[in-house]
Design a protein around this motif. Structure first.
Motif, mmCIF file in Angstrom:
data_model
loop_
_atom_site.group_PDB
_atom_site.id
_atom_site.type_symbol
_atom_site.label_atom_id
_atom_site.label_comp_id
_atom_site.label_asym_id
_atom_site.label_seq_id
_atom_site.Cartn_x
_atom_site.Cartn_y
_atom_site.Cartn_z
ATOM 1 N N VAL A 135 0.846 -1.198 0.000
ATOM 2 C CA VAL A 135 0.000 0.000 0.000
ATOM 3 C C VAL A 135 0.880 1.247 0.000
ATOM 4 O O VAL A 135 1.792 1.364 0.828
ATOM 5 C CB VAL A 135 -0.929 0.041 1.237
ATOM 6 C CG1 VAL A 135 -1.780 1.313 1.210
ATOM 7 C CG2 VAL A 135 -1.825 -1.192 1.277
ATOM 8 N N ASP A 136 0.632 2.146 -0.924
ATOM 9 C CA ASP A 136 1.273 3.460 -0.926
ATOM 10 C C ASP A 136 0.286 4.456 -0.313
ATOM 11 O O ASP A 136 -0.711 4.812 -0.951
ATOM 12 C CB ASP A 136 1.641 3.910 -2.350
ATOM 13 C CG ASP A 136 2.952 3.314 -2.828
ATOM 14 O OD1 ASP A 136 3.761 2.939 -1.968
ATOM 15 O OD2 ASP A 136 3.149 3.226 -4.056
ATOM 16 N N LYS A 137 0.544 4.883 0.914
ATOM 17 C CA LYS A 137 -0.331 5.841 1.582
ATOM 18 C C LYS A 137 -0.100 7.244 1.013
ATOM 19 O O LYS A 137 1.028 7.621 0.715
ATOM 20 C CB LYS A 137 -0.045 5.857 3.086
ATOM 21 C CG LYS A 137 -0.363 4.554 3.797
ATOM 22 C CD LYS A 137 -1.840 4.437 4.062
ATOM 23 C CE LYS A 137 -2.145 3.260 4.980
ATOM 24 N NZ LYS A 137 -3.590 3.149 5.259
ATOM 25 N N ASN A 138 -1.190 8.015 0.880
ATOM 26 C CA ASN A 138 -1.089 9.384 0.366
ATOM 27 C C ASN A 138 -0.158 9.424 -0.848
ATOM 28 O O ASN A 138 0.909 10.031 -0.824
ATOM 29 C CB ASN A 138 -0.588 10.335 1.452
ATOM 30 C CG ASN A 138 -1.642 10.604 2.505
ATOM 31 O OD1 ASN A 138 -2.604 11.336 2.294
ATOM 32 N ND2 ASN A 138 -1.470 9.962 3.656
ATOM 33 N N TYR A 139 -0.573 8.769 -1.906
ATOM 34 C CA TYR A 139 0.296 8.509 -3.056
ATOM 35 C C TYR A 139 0.945 9.772 -3.604
ATOM 36 O O TYR A 139 2.169 9.809 -3.806
ATOM 37 C CB TYR A 139 -0.503 7.820 -4.155
ATOM 38 C CG TYR A 139 0.346 7.385 -5.324
ATOM 39 C CD1 TYR A 139 0.927 6.122 -5.356
ATOM 40 C CD2 TYR A 139 0.573 8.233 -6.403
ATOM 41 C CE1 TYR A 139 1.710 5.710 -6.427
ATOM 42 C CE2 TYR A 139 1.363 7.843 -7.471
ATOM 43 C CZ TYR A 139 1.926 6.570 -7.477
ATOM 44 O OH TYR A 139 2.711 6.189 -8.540
ATOM 45 N N ASN A 140 0.163 10.803 -3.866
ATOM 46 C CA ASN A 140 0.736 12.024 -4.440
ATOM 47 C C ASN A 140 1.802 12.628 -3.532
ATOM 48 O O ASN A 140 2.890 12.977 -3.975
ATOM 49 C CB ASN A 140 -0.361 13.056 -4.712
ATOM 50 C CG ASN A 140 -1.175 12.721 -5.954
ATOM 51 O OD1 ASN A 140 -0.692 12.061 -6.869
ATOM 52 N ND2 ASN A 140 -2.415 13.166 -5.978
ATOM 53 N N ARG A 141 1.483 12.725 -2.254
ATOM 54 C CA ARG A 141 2.430 13.305 -1.305
ATOM 55 C C ARG A 141 3.674 12.438 -1.166
ATOM 56 O O ARG A 141 4.794 12.940 -1.116
ATOM 57 C CB ARG A 141 1.764 13.500 0.055
ATOM 58 C CG ARG A 141 2.618 14.284 1.056
ATOM 59 C CD ARG A 141 1.824 14.585 2.314
ATOM 60 N NE ARG A 141 1.473 13.373 3.055
ATOM 61 C CZ ARG A 141 0.585 13.336 4.038
ATOM 62 N NH1 ARG A 141 -0.070 14.431 4.377
ATOM 63 N NH2 ARG A 141 0.337 12.205 4.670
ATOM 64 N N SER A 142 3.490 11.116 -1.124
ATOM 65 C CA SER A 142 4.630 10.215 -0.939
ATOM 66 C C SER A 142 5.579 10.229 -2.132
ATOM 67 O O SER A 142 6.770 9.950 -1.989
ATOM 68 C CB SER A 142 4.139 8.780 -0.700
ATOM 69 O OG SER A 142 3.573 8.229 -1.877
ATOM 70 N N LYS A 143 5.059 10.574 -3.317
ATOM 71 C CA LYS A 143 5.905 10.635 -4.506
ATOM 72 C C LYS A 143 6.503 12.027 -4.717
ATOM 73 O O LYS A 143 7.174 12.276 -5.717
ATOM 74 C CB LYS A 143 5.096 10.231 -5.742
ATOM 75 C CG LYS A 143 4.524 8.824 -5.693
ATOM 76 C CD LYS A 143 5.592 7.773 -5.472
ATOM 77 C CE LYS A 143 4.998 6.379 -5.373
ATOM 78 N NZ LYS A 143 5.995 5.343 -5.057
#
Length: 331
Positions: A135-143
């Motif tokens: 799972v990638d949490k808060n995808y936009n922020r994490s990238k």
């Protein structure tokens, strides 16, 4: 029946393993206003229809089902489902995605009601990889993607910040005006992508607000149009996406820098497609449009014209891929 403030459009096809989580995410919403869940089932052949009918019997005041006696395809199913929505706002959740905060709709509607110039709202999203369970949490922020408050045309049409449909909510009047104004762009099969053009045209006539916190989980399955294991399908999709964006550039006379970016994308995607389909004419069209090729692009260009070059390119690519994989395993 009380007219809903929000209609949730849920399109589904063979989502039996996931549809319960999708429906429960809607039913757990705590709002001070009525909602409806409109489920468009595209002639599922698994237990999807049985499951949604059971939920409708238990929640007849909320759930309406739009059945089909044949498979009509994702785009037609989407528009026949949204056409059945009656709320002031339409929110979206496909049958394999799901919402998690119980106040998702409450927060979004509260903002839209107090900001009449805002026609469309997104949030960040978690991404669940069905194959690995990652799972990638808060995808936009994490990238590391920038999280602006109000999205610009460049950000909506660009490749950085992802506009998750399962987090979106739009004014129904705006949605219907956009979709009906250009059936070729929105309802025909001319373009394979179906949502970016709606968001782009919404941004031209209203504010688009972005909340940098997650409100849903997008389930990334093994196969899709944009990430197909079949390279021909994959590059056909992205070539079509670039053509759709160029159509928008011409239609709305968008800034030249946006057009140039999409022309470059079209050349890249088209050359890959020409290579994999041995389409010499398409490769030549790209060469005429693009001023200069890199050495890799020259290989793809000649690979589209010559089967020997094609086989050699693939052989070298596979060898390099295996070499990189062995090095990664040794580290």
């Amino acid at each position: 029946m009380v007219k809903p403030i929000v209609s949730i459009a849920m399109v589904t096809y063979n989502h039996a393993p996931y549809i319960v989580e999708a429906i429960e995410g809607v039913l757990r919403q705590k709002t001070g206003f009525p909602i409806e869940l409109v489920i468009g089932d595209d002639y599922s052949t698994d237990r999807t229809r049985e499951i949604i009918l059971d939920y409708q019997k238990k929640n007849p005041e909320i759930i309406r089902i739009i059945p089909s006696d044949k498979n009509v395809g994702a785009k037609k199913n989407f528009f026949r489902t949204t056409k059945s929505c009656r709320g002031k706002y339409i929110a979206f959740c496909e049958g394999d995605d799901y919402w998690h905060p119980a106040d998702k709709l409450h927060k979004q509607v509260e903002y839209l009601e107090s900001h009449p110039k805002c026609g469309l709202l997104f949030t960040d999203c978690d991404v669940y990889y069905d194959g690995s369970g990652k799972v990638d949490k808060n995808y936009n922020r994490s990238k590391g993607f920038v999280s602006p408050v109000n999205l610009t045309i460049e950000q909506i049409m660009g490749d950085g910040l992802i506009k998750w449909t399962c987090t979106a909510i739009i004014r129904r009047s705006l949605f219907e005006t956009i979709v009906e104004s250009d059936p070729i762009l929105h309802q025909s099969g001319k373009f394979l992508m179906g949502d970016t053009q709606i968001w782009t045209e919404a941004a031209l006539v209203s504010d688009v607000f972005y909340i940098p916190e997650t409100s849903a989980t997008y389930r990334r399955l093994g196969e899709s149009a944009s990430r197909s294991d079949n390279p021909v399908k994959r590059w056909q999709f992205w070539k079509s996406a670039a053509e759709m964006k160029l159509y928008l550039c011409d239609k709305h006379k968008l800034p030249e820098k946006i057009r140039q970016k999409q022309e470059a994308a079209w050349c890249d995607f088209s050359l890959w497609l020409a290579f994999y389909t041995q389409n010499a004419a398409l490769a030549e069209e790209v060469r005429k449009k693009k001023e200069a090729f890199s050495w890799k692009e020259w290989l793809r260009y000649f690979g589209a014209k010559n089967i020997m070059v094609w086989h050699a390119y693939l052989a070298v690519s596979r060898f390099c891929g295996l070499f990189r994989k062995k090095n990664d395993q040794a580290l």
